[in-house]
Design an enzyme around this catalytic site. Structure first.
Site, PDB file in Angstrom:
ATOM      1  N   HIS A  76     -15.766  -8.407   0.801  1.00 47.51           N
ATOM      2  CA  HIS A  76     -14.584  -9.219   1.451  1.00 47.51           C
ATOM      3  C   HIS A  76     -15.085 -10.613   0.855  1.00 47.51           C
ATOM      4  CE1 HIS A  76     -13.375 -12.026   4.641  1.00 47.51           C
ATOM      5  NE2 HIS A  76     -12.059 -11.337   4.458  1.00 47.51           N
TER       6      HIS A  76
ATOM      7  N   ARG B  47      -3.380  -1.262  -6.352  1.00 47.74           N
ATOM      8  CA  ARG B  47      -2.685  -2.718  -6.133  1.00 47.74           C
ATOM      9  C   ARG B  47      -3.122  -3.508  -7.422  1.00 47.74           C
ATOM     10  NH1 ARG B  47      -5.993  -4.211  -0.913  1.00 47.74           N
ATOM     11  NH2 ARG B  47      -8.125  -4.759  -1.965  1.00 47.74           N
TER      12      ARG B  47
ATOM     13  N   MET C  16      -5.815  -6.891   8.428  1.00 51.60           N
ATOM     14  CA  MET C  16      -5.206  -5.925   9.522  1.00 51.60           C
ATOM     15  C   MET C  16      -5.949  -4.980   9.640  1.00 51.60           C
ATOM     16  SD  MET C  16      -1.195  -6.859   8.980  1.00 51.60           S
ATOM     17  CE  MET C  16      -1.299  -6.184   7.477  1.00 51.60           C
TER      18      MET C  16
ATOM     19  N   GLY D   8      -8.357  -6.745   4.178  1.00 54.38           N
ATOM     20  CA  GLY D   8      -9.268  -6.903   5.464  1.00 54.38           C
ATOM     21  C   GLY D   8      -8.609  -7.618   6.673  1.00 54.38           C
TER      22      GLY D   8
ATOM     23  N   CYS E 281       6.359 -41.025 -17.503  1.00 54.93           N
ATOM     24  CA  CYS E 281       4.683 -41.305 -17.552  1.00 54.93           C
ATOM     25  C   CYS E 281       4.077 -41.517 -16.169  1.00 54.93           C
ATOM     26  CB  CYS E 281       4.541 -42.429 -18.368  1.00 54.93           C
ATOM     27  SG  CYS E 281       5.127 -44.211 -17.785  1.00 54.93           S
TER      28      CYS E 281
ATOM     29  N   LYS F  69       0.912  -1.089   0.103  1.00 51.98           N
ATOM     30  CA  LYS F  69       0.113   0.092  -0.043  1.00 51.98           C
ATOM     31  C   LYS F  69       1.007   1.360   0.047  1.00 51.98           C
ATOM     32  CE  LYS F  69      -3.696  -0.245   2.585  1.00 51.98           C
ATOM     33  NZ  LYS F  69      -4.376  -0.485   3.832  1.00 51.98           N
TER      34      LYS F  69
ATOM     35  N   SER G 245      11.008 -44.841 -20.510  1.00 50.05           N
ATOM     36  CA  SER G 245      10.197 -44.156 -19.938  1.00 50.05           C
ATOM     37  C   SER G 245      10.095 -44.307 -18.307  1.00 50.05           C
ATOM     38  CB  SER G 245       8.815 -44.677 -20.532  1.00 50.05           C
ATOM     39  OG  SER G 245       7.481 -43.662 -19.879  1.00 50.05           O
TER      40      SER G 245
ATOM     41  N   ARG H 111      -3.206   3.467   8.338  1.00 47.52           N
ATOM     42  CA  ARG H 111      -3.495   2.231   7.794  1.00 47.52           C
ATOM     43  C   ARG H 111      -2.385   1.083   7.621  1.00 47.52           C
ATOM     44  NH1 ARG H 111      -4.528   4.684   1.786  1.00 47.52           N
ATOM     45  NH2 ARG H 111      -5.915   2.975   1.630  1.00 47.52           N
TER      46      ARG H 111
ATOM     47  N   TYR I 283      10.165 -35.560 -22.774  1.00 45.72           N
ATOM     48  CA  TYR I 283       8.608 -35.365 -22.889  1.00 45.72           C
ATOM     49  C   TYR I 283       8.307 -35.682 -21.357  1.00 45.72           C
ATOM     50  CZ  TYR I 283       7.692 -40.149 -23.412  1.00 45.72           C
ATOM     51  OH  TYR I 283       7.824 -41.529 -23.357  1.00 45.72           O
TER      52      TYR I 283
HETATM   53  P1  ADP Z   1      -7.906  -2.181   3.852  1.00 38.91           P
HETATM   54  O1  ADP Z   1      -6.527  -2.451   3.615  1.00 38.91           O
HETATM   55  O2  ADP Z   1      -8.817  -2.840   4.866  1.00 38.91           O
HETATM   56  O3  ADP Z   1      -8.630  -1.668   2.512  1.00 38.91           O
HETATM   57  P2  ADP Z   1      -7.255   0.671   4.066  1.00 38.91           P
HETATM   58  O4  ADP Z   1      -6.007   1.092   4.955  1.00 38.91           O
HETATM   59  O5  ADP Z   1      -7.285   0.676   2.661  1.00 38.91           O
HETATM   60  O6  ADP Z   1      -7.654  -0.648   4.754  1.00 38.91           O
HETATM   61  O7  ADP Z   1      -8.622   1.348   4.402  1.00 38.91           O
HETATM   62  C1  ADP Z   1      -9.918   1.123   4.648  1.00 38.91           C
HETATM   63  C2  ADP Z   1     -10.705   2.129   4.214  1.00 38.91           C
HETATM   64  O8  ADP Z   1     -10.742   3.446   4.543  1.00 38.91           O
HETATM   65  C3  ADP Z   1     -10.514   2.189   2.659  1.00 38.91           C
HETATM   66  O9  ADP Z   1     -12.097   2.248   1.927  1.00 38.91           O
HETATM   67  C4  ADP Z   1      -9.754   3.479   2.527  1.00 38.91           C
HETATM   68  O10 ADP Z   1     -10.079   3.892   1.057  1.00 38.91           O
HETATM   69  C5  ADP Z   1     -10.374   4.551   3.546  1.00 38.91           C
HETATM   70  N1  ADP Z   1      -9.224   5.430   3.869  1.00 38.91           N
HETATM   71  C6  ADP Z   1      -8.123   5.244   4.339  1.00 38.91           C
HETATM   72  N2  ADP Z   1      -7.290   6.281   4.416  1.00 38.91           N
HETATM   73  C7  ADP Z   1      -8.013   7.326   4.030  1.00 38.91           C
HETATM   74  C8  ADP Z   1      -7.838   8.647   4.029  1.00 38.91           C
HETATM   75  N3  ADP Z   1      -6.769   9.275   4.522  1.00 38.91           N
HETATM   76  N4  ADP Z   1      -8.920   9.434   3.647  1.00 38.91           N
HETATM   77  C9  ADP Z   1     -10.087   8.696   3.330  1.00 38.91           C
HETATM   78  N5  ADP Z   1     -10.207   7.570   3.272  1.00 38.91           N
HETATM   79  C10 ADP Z   1      -9.637   6.885   3.444  1.00 38.91           C
HETATM   80 MG    MG Z   2      -7.559  -0.650   1.150  1.00 36.09          MG
END
Ligand code: ADP
Ligand code: MG
Ligand code: MG
Length: 899
Positions: free
Chosen positions: A467, A344, A116, A114, A856, A35, A788, A105, A876
């Site tokens: 999810h 990503r 962490m 989702g 084989c 990220k 073989s 984040r 082969y």
């Molecule tokens: P995950 O890995 O679970 O997607 P994220 O870190 O991407 O966690 O964040 C969860 C949600 O919060 C995502 O929808 C993301 O776009 C939103 N989000 C994270 N940081 C910001 C920010 N600085 N401003 C607005 N929305 C945010």
């Molecule tokens: Mg995210």
């Protein structure tokens, strides 16, 4: 490095991060997490990303190793970076008159959707929220943001249960008669904030404390149980750590000119080049993924916010070009301004993976070679997974057992009994061996173990980027989500659709390819491979691979399938299968049990034309390609009734005889059969009279088989078929065995060719499946024109273990305890069996440079074993017709990797 160590990188410092890890992008991802690395990269190429910085995975690892202690200087660097963000945004963290709010984040090297934790809106407190109201003039927004912070901080940092918070909101929703939180008025949200503060007494008012605690919580979430389980399932190492991204908040919940969404640059189910995703007006990020409000599609966005959609599309295409890969993006619109919050490489189905790889290559973004490398053999395997048969589907629709439709987020057919929670799904699947469909309102990271154990997944809520959809696609589980008509009654453990009640434990069938749900267990079939993109990808794979791919096929229909799938020969036809057919078995038994040579020849004469027809069919199907036919291999007792059955039958007959019934004839026959079976009984049949040994004691049998092969070859050659038979002797251990059989084979072949007046170019060769044969390969190759490797038997005899017994016995313990690193019957044991093979290749080719060498055993379809075969330079691999496409791709990977 001590004090000089850099733990924090601003999004604009990606060059420094790159230098730190020695220039590799993979290294940057390792350091900043996926990220963080992508946020920095997007900043570098001018994509609008809210300012922020990343605390590295190294800091996380140092923190965890030190027993939850930040490494020296880390926090100071964090605060300094925060200061820079303040300068950039012109706002100040904790300043009520002009507050900076941030998100904290998580983000590891490999995305773990989702798994962490993330906390949004950090920096709000009782004072700042008042300032925010004044600044924005939007009380609803300010208190909505504050209650979200309390809620997220409560669950992520303080580890509180989410339920009580949800209950408060749901109580207000009911009271106000609204169905979503965005519709709650400010005074209600204010009240909610007060109640949330009581629910989370540990919540600190001081913004810097909030930030510090959130950072620690993200670090710690790396070792949380659900993250740990996910890494195990996804084969991600446990020592990578997570980075923490601290980023200026932008708000999608500031009114109707604000929005938030998640989108894929291409369709993650089919691979089609069409932006696909979910978005919500006036909402914050997690609302979309959580499925708490019904989302709109990106196509709706194109209609409702055309200008912003256009901007998004352009950025999406740019990012695709930049990364040369389909992207999965998060965005937020704050009062008409578009921000990108994440990108990503998008997770996708096997089908989409293939189509996207081919399309990207054809668009000129990647080479054919890269396209071939992007698809894994497992993904090709997925194309061969079962689908519902057309008849079963039709019957189900006609009988009214189709109960619902939803979103087709992960393709394939799944059948199982309904389980309403992950623990039960796992228990039923693992302990009771049941096939299970897990049915949930929505899935959460805590449900992953149940999803992995289930055949398929069904949810009421959620969209294409939910999810459930992401995880199902990643692990290849069929899934249907967003079935609004479904009501789940957890108290009574049943669900209702359209008035129809389905109880936990009832059978249902789901079709993730089209999004349909049925009651009962529908029949499935394995599809053919007529996907145009897969065909193209495999054609490209063929351009790279140097290893041939043949198939094991006993019947013409298998040979045809093998050819359709791209096989270039039959590496093994087992003739004994032909002997087991019901109408032939009595003749085969006669041939075995009779003591009279005349009787035996009579039996063989009956079998001859039957075998000839079998072979002719194979030759026709494989026109132009070699067909290796192995002479009869199994111990003869396998064709006879079991000793125990005969003795009990005999006992029955004796009782009947004593009771005066006329069973004398049967009695004598059974008695005679029993004596023959007893005479053939061996303590170790797999090491007994089988393979070449049979041909040596019954040369007439060899003769009959050779005659059938050669007569068939002559006949189809006369039809104009290009025929290349190869006669293979099984279980050779000594060159003299081969010498003996060669005389029989050659003289009989010669006779037939003279009778038919046509010359057939055939080969004579042997299986290498006994270590002694491998060791004496130089001598063996004087007689054999081809080898073989029968790697199943070669593994059994090299290890001295019986596969049939071991795989349900001690081998299980050996694998669990790591005495053997992996099952040698699944992947060739390189250091033992592989060395024997290497020796045999070397010695055999020294004697006969044009010796044809293949394998084989079942290993022929295993990518790891295929790689070994590539390195050994054999000609082969031969595998089951179904695995031919997998082998073609795996062989191409080996050729590319070892070039
Ligand atoms: P995950 O890995 O679970 O997607 P994220 O870190 O991407 O966690 O964040 C969860 C949600 O919060 C995502 O929808 C993301 O776009 C939103 N989000 C994270 N940081 C910001 C920010 N600085 N401003 C607005 N929305 C945010
Ligand atoms: Mg995210
Ligand atoms: Mg064998």
């Amino acid at each position: 490095m001590g004090d000089e160590r850099k733990w924090v990188y601003g999004f604009e410092e990606v060059d420094d991060a790159e230098t730190h890890v020695g220039g590799s992008w993979d290294g940057v991802r390792g350091l900043l997490g996926g990220k963080g690395a992508n946020l920095a990269e997007m900043t570098r190429i001018g994509v609008p990303v809210p300012p922020g910085f990343t605390v590295t995975t190294e800091a996380c690892n140092a923190y965890l190793e030190a027993g939850a202690q930040f490494p020296a200087e880390m926090w100071e660097q964090t605060l300094a970076a925060l200061k820079q963000v303040e300068d950039k945004t012109g706002k100040a963290f904790g300043d009520a008159s002009n507050p900076l709010l941030v998100s904290c984040r998580s983000g590891a090297k490999f995305s773990m959707p989702g798994m962490m934790d993330t906390v949004l809106n950090i920096g709000l407190n009782d004072e700042v929220v008042v300032g925010l109201v004044q600044l924005t003039g939007d009380e609803r927004f300010a208190y909505d943001s504050y209650r979200r912070l309390l809620q997220m901080f409560g669950s992520v940092v303080l580890g509180l249960d989410g339920e009580p918070f949800e209950e408060v909101l749901s109580e207000y929703r009911k009271m106000r008669g609204v169905d979503n939180d965005a519709a709650l008025p400010p005074e209600v949200l204010k009240e909610a904030v007060e109640r949330f503060k009581n629910l989370a007494p540990g919540f600190p008012q001081e913004p810097v404390d909030q930030l510090r605690l959130a950072t620690e919580a993200v670090f710690k979430s790396w070792n949380g149980k659900r993250a740990f389980d996910y890494r195990n399932a996804a084969h991600i190492r446990h020592d990578l750590g997570t980075a923490v991204n601290i980023q200026t908040m932008v708000f999608g919940n500031m009114g109707d000119d604000s929005a938030t969404g998640v989108a894929m640059t291409r369709d993650a189910t089919t691979g089609e080049d069409h932006i696909e995703g979910d978005f919500l007006i006036n909402a914050q990020g997690e609302d979309v993924v959580a499925g708490t409000r019904p989302t709109k599609t990106m196509d709706d966005m194109a209609v409702e916010m055309p200008e912003l959609y256009g901007q998004f599309r352009e950025i999406a295409k740019n990012l695709e070009r930049h990364y040369r890969e389909m992207q999965d993006m998060e965005f937020t619109v704050e009062r008409g301004k578009l921000w990108i919050l994440q990108t990503r490489d998008g997770k996708r189905t096997a089908q989409a993976a293939v189509r996207i790889a081919v399309d990207l290559a054809e668009e000129g973004l990647i080479t054919k070679e890269t396209a071939v490398m992007k698809v894994t053999p497992d993904q090709v395997d997925f194309f061969l997974h079962p689908q519902f048969s057309v008849q079963a589907k039709k019957a189900a629709v006609e009988s009214g057992s189709q109960i619902a439709t939803g979103l087709n987020v992960s393709p394939g057919a799944a059948v199982g009994v309904v389980a309403f929670d992950a623990d039960l799904a796992e228990k039923w699947a693992k302990d009771d061996g049941k096939r299970v469909i897990m049915v949930r309102l929505e899935t959460k990271p805590d449900d992953v173990h149940g999803m992995l154990a289930a055949q398929g997944i069904l949810t009421k809520l959620g969209g294409r980027t939910s999810h459930a959809a992401l995880v199902a696609r990643q692990f290849g589980k069929p899934a249907v989500v967003g079935i609004a008509a479904l009501d789940i009654d957890m108290a009574n453990r049943q669900m209702t659709v359209d008035g129809r009640v389905i109880k936990e434990g009832d059978w249902i069938s789901i079709d993730g390819t089209v999004g349909e749900v049925f009651t009962g267990a529908l029949a499935t079939v394995v599809p053919d491979l007529s996907d145009p993109w897969l065909e193209k990808l495999l054609e490209w794979a063929d351009e790279f691979r140097t290893l041939g791919v043949w198939a094991n096929a006993d019947y013409p229909i298998d040979a045809e399938r093998a050819r359709q799938n791209g096989a270039e020969g039959i590496g093994l036809c087992r003739t004994e299968h032909m002997f087991f057919e019901a109408d032939r078995l009595p003749v085969v038994q006669k041939m075995i049990t009779t003591k009279s040579d005349v009787e035996r020849r009579k039996a063989l004469d009956i079998l001859l034309p039957l075998q000839r027809e079998d072979f002719a069919g194979l030759f026709r199907a494989m026109d132009g390609y070699p067909v290796i036919i192995r002479l009869i291999d199994p111990p003869l007792h396998e064709f006879l009734p079991a000793f125990e059955d005969l003795t009990s039958e005999l006992a029955d007959l004796r009782v009947k005889a004593a009771a005066g019934q006329d069973v004398a004839g049967q009695l004598a026959e059974t008695q005679e059969m029993l004596e023959r079976v007893e005479a053939l009984r061996e303590a170790n049949p797999m090491l007994g009279t089988r393979g070449v040994r049979l041909g040596i004691i019954m040369p007439d049998l060899t003769k009959m088989q050779v005659r059938a092969i050669m007569e068939a070859a002559c006949a189809v050659a006369n039809e104009g078929v290009d025929v290349h038979p190869e006669v293979m002797i099984p279980l050779t251990s000594h060159v003299n065995e081969l010498r003996r059989q060669q005389t029989v084979v050659e003289s009989e072949a010669k006779v037939v060719m003279e009778e038919q007046g046509i010359e057939i170019d055939y080969k004579f060769g042997t299986m290498i499946e006994i270590p002694r044969a491998a060791l004496t390969a130089a001598e063996i190759a004087e007689y054999a024109q081809f080898f073989s490797f029968g790697t199943n038997d070669l593994t059994q005899t090299t290890f001295g273990i019986s596969r049939d017994d071991a795989e349900s016995g001690f081998l299980v313990d050996y694998l669990r305890e790591g005495i053997l690193p992996e099952n040698p019957f699944a992947s060739i044991d390189e250091s033992g069996v592989g060395r024997l093979m290497q020796w045999a290749v070397q010695e055999g080719r020294a004697t006969r440079p044009d010796l044809e060498i293949g394998i084989c055993g079942e290993h022929g379809g295993d990518p790891k074993s295929i790689d070994l075969c590539h390195r050994l330079g054999i000609d082969y691999v031969s595998c089951s017709p179904f695995r031919v496409p997998i082998a073609r791709l795996a062989a191409a990977h080996s050729a590319i990797v070892h070039r």
